[in-house]
Design an enzyme around this catalytic site. Structure first.
Site, short mmCIF file in Angstrom:
data_model
loop_
_atom_site.label_atom_id
_atom_site.label_comp_id
_atom_site.label_asym_id
_atom_site.label_seq_id
_atom_site.Cartn_x
_atom_site.Cartn_y
_atom_site.Cartn_z
N ASP A 40 0.84 -1.20 0.00
CA ASP A 40 0.00 0.00 0.00
C ASP A 40 0.87 1.25 0.00
O ASP A 40 2.02 1.23 0.48
CB ASP A 40 -0.93 0.02 1.23
CG ASP A 40 -2.16 0.87 1.02
OD1 ASP A 40 -3.23 0.31 0.72
OD2 ASP A 40 -2.05 2.11 1.15
N ASN A 90 -5.14 -4.26 -6.94
CA ASN A 90 -6.34 -3.58 -6.46
C ASN A 90 -6.15 -2.08 -6.27
O ASN A 90 -7.12 -1.33 -6.26
CB ASN A 90 -6.75 -4.23 -5.13
CG ASN A 90 -7.78 -3.42 -4.38
OD1 ASN A 90 -8.95 -3.37 -4.73
ND2 ASN A 90 -7.34 -2.75 -3.31
N TYR A 156 -11.09 7.81 -14.86
CA TYR A 156 -11.31 6.53 -14.18
C TYR A 156 -11.98 5.53 -15.11
O TYR A 156 -11.56 4.37 -15.20
CB TYR A 156 -12.17 6.78 -12.94
CG TYR A 156 -12.37 5.57 -12.07
CD1 TYR A 156 -11.41 5.22 -11.12
CD2 TYR A 156 -13.52 4.78 -12.16
CE1 TYR A 156 -11.59 4.11 -10.30
CE2 TYR A 156 -13.71 3.67 -11.35
CZ TYR A 156 -12.74 3.35 -10.42
OH TYR A 156 -12.91 2.25 -9.62
N ILE A 189 -19.15 0.09 -3.41
CA ILE A 189 -18.86 -0.71 -2.23
C ILE A 189 -18.72 0.21 -1.02
O ILE A 189 -18.11 1.28 -1.10
CB ILE A 189 -17.57 -1.53 -2.42
CG1 ILE A 189 -17.65 -2.37 -3.70
CG2 ILE A 189 -17.30 -2.40 -1.20
CD1 ILE A 189 -18.80 -3.36 -3.75
N THR A 191 -16.94 1.27 1.50
CA THR A 191 -15.57 1.29 2.01
C THR A 191 -15.39 2.47 2.96
O THR A 191 -16.22 3.39 3.00
CB THR A 191 -14.57 1.43 0.85
OG1 THR A 191 -14.81 2.69 0.20
CG2 THR A 191 -14.71 0.30 -0.15
#
Length: 250
Positions: A40, A90, A156, A189, A191
């Site tokens: 990350d 991801n 995106y 989602i 998150t």
């Protein structure tokens, strides 16, 4: 209930793994026996999360838009755990909302670098390592916006559409080497980023766009992702699999 250890002996890299979908995927893999590199941009959170997973996890801090950092990440996984069998690419960002002609060059390049170019870098260095280990599986995290558009999000949307094409070609190029490559397309989602940046009213509006009238959970995306990584999906490669609560059915 005993959880199947169907990833016992496998080594995985998950990028963007300090929170959200990435963390859920890393948790799922570690729980099911894999050794996991939690990669990350946020090194402190990655380290804390990896430590919470126990001795089978290690953290690695990087900017996935830096190809040398990506190569170092793969080298780290092999050095720490002896091989690489699985990868989940991801990491990604959304970028500012703007109509196409108003997107700044800086924003365009940054989103394309993080959401698309980084996946190419990951594949470039992961695939040889996976072949050296005898084969394995990769999942690239796309989006429902890899199949449809969304106003104000051209960078995106472009990156995620292209990501699906890249996934298909990688699957074609390496099927005979024992490497399966698929893409997962989450709907919206729930998150930490959504919870922190959107009002409850806005979240409800997003939820209503899905047939199930709710946002998905990171764990639901992780369930599909881990299935595609597993030997149970041994005849599945080169395909895009939405997990979207019926969003794309309308």
């Amino acid at each position: 209930m005993k959880i199947m250890q169907d990833f016992e002996g496998k080594v995985a890299i998950v990028t963007g793994a300090a929170s959200g979908i990435g963390a859920a995927v890393a948790q799922e893999l570690a729980t099911r026996g894999a050794k996991v590199v939690v990669a990350d941009f946020d090194g402190a959170h990655a380290k804390a999360f990896a430590e919470s997973l126990g001795t089978q996890a290690r953290s690695f801090q990087l900017d996935v838009a830096d190809p040398e950092a990506v190569r170092a990440m793969v080298d780290f996984a092999v050095a720490e755990f002896g091989a690489l069998h699985l990868a989940v690419n991801n990491a990604g960002i959304g970028g500012p909302s703007a109509p196409v002609a108003d997107i700044t060059l800086e924003d365009w390049h940054r989103v394309i670098d993080v959401d698309l170019n980084s996946v190419f870098y990951c594949l470039k260095y992961q695939i040889p390592a996976i072949i050296a280990a005898g084969g394995g599986s990769i999942v690239n995290m796309a989006s429902i916006l890899g199949a449809v558009g969304w106003g104000g999000s051209a960078t995106y949307v472009t990156a995620k559409h292209a990501l699906i094409g890249l996934t298909k070609n990688a699957a074609i190029d390496y099927a005979d080497k024992g490497v399966r490559v698929n893409a997962v397309g989450p709907g919206f989602i729930h998150t930490p980023a959504i919870a922190a940046n959107m009002t409850e009213e806005a979240i409800a509006g997003l939820a209503s766009k899905h047939l199930l009238n709710r946002l998905g959970t990171p764990e639901e995306v992780a369930a599909l992702t881990s299935f595609l990584l597993s030997d149970k999906a041994s005849f599945m490669t080169g395909t895009y699999y939405p997990v979207d609560g019926g969003y794309l059915a309308r």
